[in-house]
Motif scaffolding. Structure first.
Motif, mmCIF file in Angstrom:
data_model
loop_
_atom_site.group_PDB
_atom_site.id
_atom_site.type_symbol
_atom_site.label_atom_id
_atom_site.label_comp_id
_atom_site.label_asym_id
_atom_site.label_seq_id
_atom_site.Cartn_x
_atom_site.Cartn_y
_atom_site.Cartn_z
ATOM 1 N N LEU A 168 0.853 -1.187 0.000
ATOM 2 C CA LEU A 168 0.000 0.000 0.000
ATOM 3 C C LEU A 168 0.892 1.241 0.000
ATOM 4 N N VAL A 169 1.503 1.482 -1.140
ATOM 5 C CA VAL A 169 2.485 2.560 -1.271
ATOM 6 C C VAL A 169 1.842 3.737 -1.998
ATOM 7 N N VAL A 170 1.977 4.909 -1.405
ATOM 8 C CA VAL A 170 1.479 6.132 -2.035
ATOM 9 C C VAL A 170 2.608 7.163 -2.078
ATOM 10 N N PHE A 171 2.373 8.205 -2.857
ATOM 11 C CA PHE A 171 3.305 9.323 -2.895
ATOM 12 C C PHE A 171 2.563 10.582 -2.476
ATOM 13 N N ILE A 172 3.112 11.265 -1.459
ATOM 14 C CA ILE A 172 2.534 12.520 -0.981
ATOM 15 C C ILE A 172 3.619 13.577 -1.034
ATOM 16 N N PRO A 173 3.453 14.607 -1.854
ATOM 17 C CA PRO A 173 4.515 15.617 -1.991
ATOM 18 C C PRO A 173 4.698 16.409 -0.698
ATOM 19 N N VAL A 189 -2.945 13.156 -2.855
ATOM 20 C CA VAL A 189 -2.273 11.866 -2.674
ATOM 21 C C VAL A 189 -2.181 11.192 -4.040
ATOM 22 N N PHE A 190 -0.999 10.700 -4.384
ATOM 23 C CA PHE A 190 -0.748 10.094 -5.677
ATOM 24 C C PHE A 190 -0.466 8.599 -5.506
ATOM 25 N N THR A 191 -0.742 7.849 -6.559
ATOM 26 C CA THR A 191 -0.238 6.476 -6.621
ATOM 27 C C THR A 191 1.248 6.533 -6.949
ATOM 28 N N LYS A 192 1.948 5.424 -6.709
ATOM 29 C CA LYS A 192 3.392 5.402 -6.917
ATOM 30 C C LYS A 192 3.755 4.372 -7.965
ATOM 31 N N ASP A 193 4.708 4.723 -8.821
ATOM 32 C CA ASP A 193 5.231 3.824 -9.857
ATOM 33 C C ASP A 193 4.145 3.386 -10.840
ATOM 34 N N GLY A 194 3.107 4.200 -10.969
ATOM 35 C CA GLY A 194 2.079 3.900 -11.953
ATOM 36 C C GLY A 194 1.163 2.753 -11.599
ATOM 37 N N ILE A 195 1.259 2.231 -10.377
ATOM 38 C CA ILE A 195 0.401 1.120 -9.957
ATOM 39 C C ILE A 195 -0.802 1.688 -9.222
ATOM 40 N N ILE A 220 -12.516 12.088 -3.406
ATOM 41 C CA ILE A 220 -11.882 12.641 -4.600
ATOM 42 C C ILE A 220 -10.965 11.587 -5.219
ATOM 43 N N PRO A 221 -10.758 11.648 -6.532
ATOM 44 C CA PRO A 221 -9.862 10.683 -7.185
ATOM 45 C C PRO A 221 -8.414 11.007 -6.867
ATOM 46 N N PRO A 222 -7.542 10.007 -6.856
ATOM 47 C CA PRO A 222 -6.131 10.244 -6.538
ATOM 48 C C PRO A 222 -5.363 10.815 -7.724
ATOM 49 N N GLY A 223 -4.368 11.633 -7.398
ATOM 50 C CA GLY A 223 -3.381 12.032 -8.393
ATOM 51 C C GLY A 223 -3.825 13.022 -9.435
ATOM 52 N N VAL A 224 -4.982 13.661 -9.256
ATOM 53 C CA VAL A 224 -5.446 14.629 -10.253
ATOM 54 C C VAL A 224 -5.800 15.936 -9.551
ATOM 55 N N GLU A 225 -5.872 17.001 -10.329
ATOM 56 C CA GLU A 225 -6.122 18.326 -9.760
ATOM 57 C C GLU A 225 -7.543 18.472 -9.245
ATOM 58 N N GLU A 226 -8.449 17.718 -9.850
ATOM 59 C CA GLU A 226 -9.848 17.784 -9.428
ATOM 60 C C GLU A 226 -9.979 17.396 -7.951
ATOM 61 N N GLY A 227 -10.438 18.321 -7.134
ATOM 62 C CA GLY A 227 -10.632 18.047 -5.715
ATOM 63 C C GLY A 227 -9.401 18.238 -4.865
ATOM 64 N N ALA A 228 -8.248 18.513 -5.483
ATOM 65 C CA ALA A 228 -7.006 18.689 -4.726
ATOM 66 C C ALA A 228 -6.930 20.107 -4.143
ATOM 67 N N TRP A 229 -5.950 20.314 -3.235
ATOM 68 C CA TRP A 229 -5.737 21.654 -2.670
ATOM 69 C C TRP A 229 -4.770 22.423 -3.556
ATOM 70 N N ASN A 230 -5.188 23.629 -3.963
ATOM 71 C CA ASN A 230 -4.375 24.437 -4.872
ATOM 72 C C ASN A 230 -3.736 25.644 -4.195
ATOM 73 N N HIS A 257 -6.324 3.603 5.083
ATOM 74 C CA HIS A 257 -5.181 4.099 5.870
ATOM 75 C C HIS A 257 -5.283 5.615 5.997
ATOM 76 N N ASN A 258 -4.826 6.126 7.143
ATOM 77 C CA ASN A 258 -4.743 7.568 7.362
ATOM 78 C C ASN A 258 -3.295 8.019 7.214
ATOM 79 N N TYR A 259 -3.134 9.187 6.611
ATOM 80 C CA TYR A 259 -1.799 9.754 6.411
ATOM 81 C C TYR A 259 -1.789 11.184 6.941
ATOM 82 N N THR A 260 -0.744 11.525 7.666
ATOM 83 C CA THR A 260 -0.582 12.881 8.187
ATOM 84 C C THR A 260 0.846 13.338 7.942
ATOM 85 N N GLY A 261 1.023 14.647 7.931
ATOM 86 C CA GLY A 261 2.354 15.189 7.726
ATOM 87 C C GLY A 261 2.307 16.655 7.423
#
Length: 267
Positions: A168-173, A189-195, A220-230, A257-261
């Motif tokens: 369960l790997v994600v990418f969070i900038p 929140v993005f998916t990682k390595d295209g999976i 909101i869907p992952p990895g897209v601008e729609e619904g993301a914080w700008n 899973h919950n993610y914080t940072g």
């Protein structure tokens, strides 16, 4: 004394109807004498065993069968009939394998000749008829079974065990620069390595370092601008700084899973 002798030419000949075994694992071949050109009664033998009318033998395997036919004049016809099995009909799904959650398993070119029908297990495998290619998004371990029937009605099957590793790997900038240059312009929140392991982001919230919520969105869907914080708060720009985030993510296997940072905003 006068003895009249009539010479009888040996015109004994025959026509056979031959059916080879239909499948490599079946003994359903047959040989039948369709016609004889001489006069009977006939003595017919197959492999030195007598054969009565209708002069047909069935349930034969591949091999040579010796026919001996003798007509009323004692003329004999001796011939061998050969039956040949077709090549084996084969289904091959390949070796068992281990893949990651969210990977796509592609199966094709798994039969030795075209099939008239495919039956897949599990039954919920999604494919376009005639289902000679399948693509499966992996969310859990699978034991895949394929039963295939060839156009000659031969049957074959194979199975393959797919073990799914739960990564369960994600990418969070940790930095965004919302300046409309299409680079790091939004936070999500993005998916990682295209999976594609993420089903949905159930919640994404942004707080100031004082704990004041300035942004929240749900489902909101992952990895897209729609619904993301700008980098805005209710349409107004927020200053550069460090902000706290909370995200609740549901994965394609149903786990959450919950993610914080912290994320830095640079203008």
């Amino acid at each position: 004394v006068t003895l009249n002798l009539n010479m009888v030419e040996n015109d004994l000949s025959t026509m056979f109807q031959v059916e080879d075994p239909s499948c490599s694992y079946l003994s359903d071949g047959s040989v039948e004498i369709e016609s004889l050109t001489s006069q009977g009664p006939y003595d017919v033998q197959v492999d030195f065993m007598p054969l009565n009318r209708p002069w047909k033998i069935s349930e034969l395997d591949s091999g040579k069968y010796k026919f001996l036919i003798i007509d009323k004049y004692g003329c004999a016809l001796d011939t061998n009939i050969s039956l040949v099995k077709p090549p084996p009909y084969i289904v091959d799904l390949g070796p068992d394998r281990t893949l990651s959650l969210g990977q796509t398993l592609a199966l094709n070119n798994f039969v030795s000749e075209p099939a008239a029908e495919y039956l897949w297990t599990p039954e919920n495998i999604d494919c376009e008829p005639p289902c000679d290619e399948v693509s499966i998004l992996l969310t859990e371990d699978l034991n895949i079974i394929l039963e295939a029937t060839s156009i000659n009605n031969c049957f074959a099957e194979d199975q393959v065990q797919i073990t799914v590793e739960e990564e369960l790997v994600v990418f969070i900038p940790n930095v965004i620069t919302p300046n409309n240059d299409n680079k790091n312009d939004y936070f999500t929140v993005f998916t990682k390595d295209g999976i594609e392991v993420i089903d949905v982001i159930r919640e994404l919230s942004i707080y100031t370092r004082d704990g004041i919520k300035i942004f929240e969105n749900q489902l909101i869907p992952p990895g897209v601008e729609e619904g993301a914080w700008n980098g805005n708060e209710r349409g107004s720009l927020v200053p550069s700084g460090v902000y706290y985030y909370f995200s609740c993510v549901t994965f394609i296997n149903g786990k959450t899973h919950n993610y914080t940072g912290y994320v830095s905003l640079l203008r």
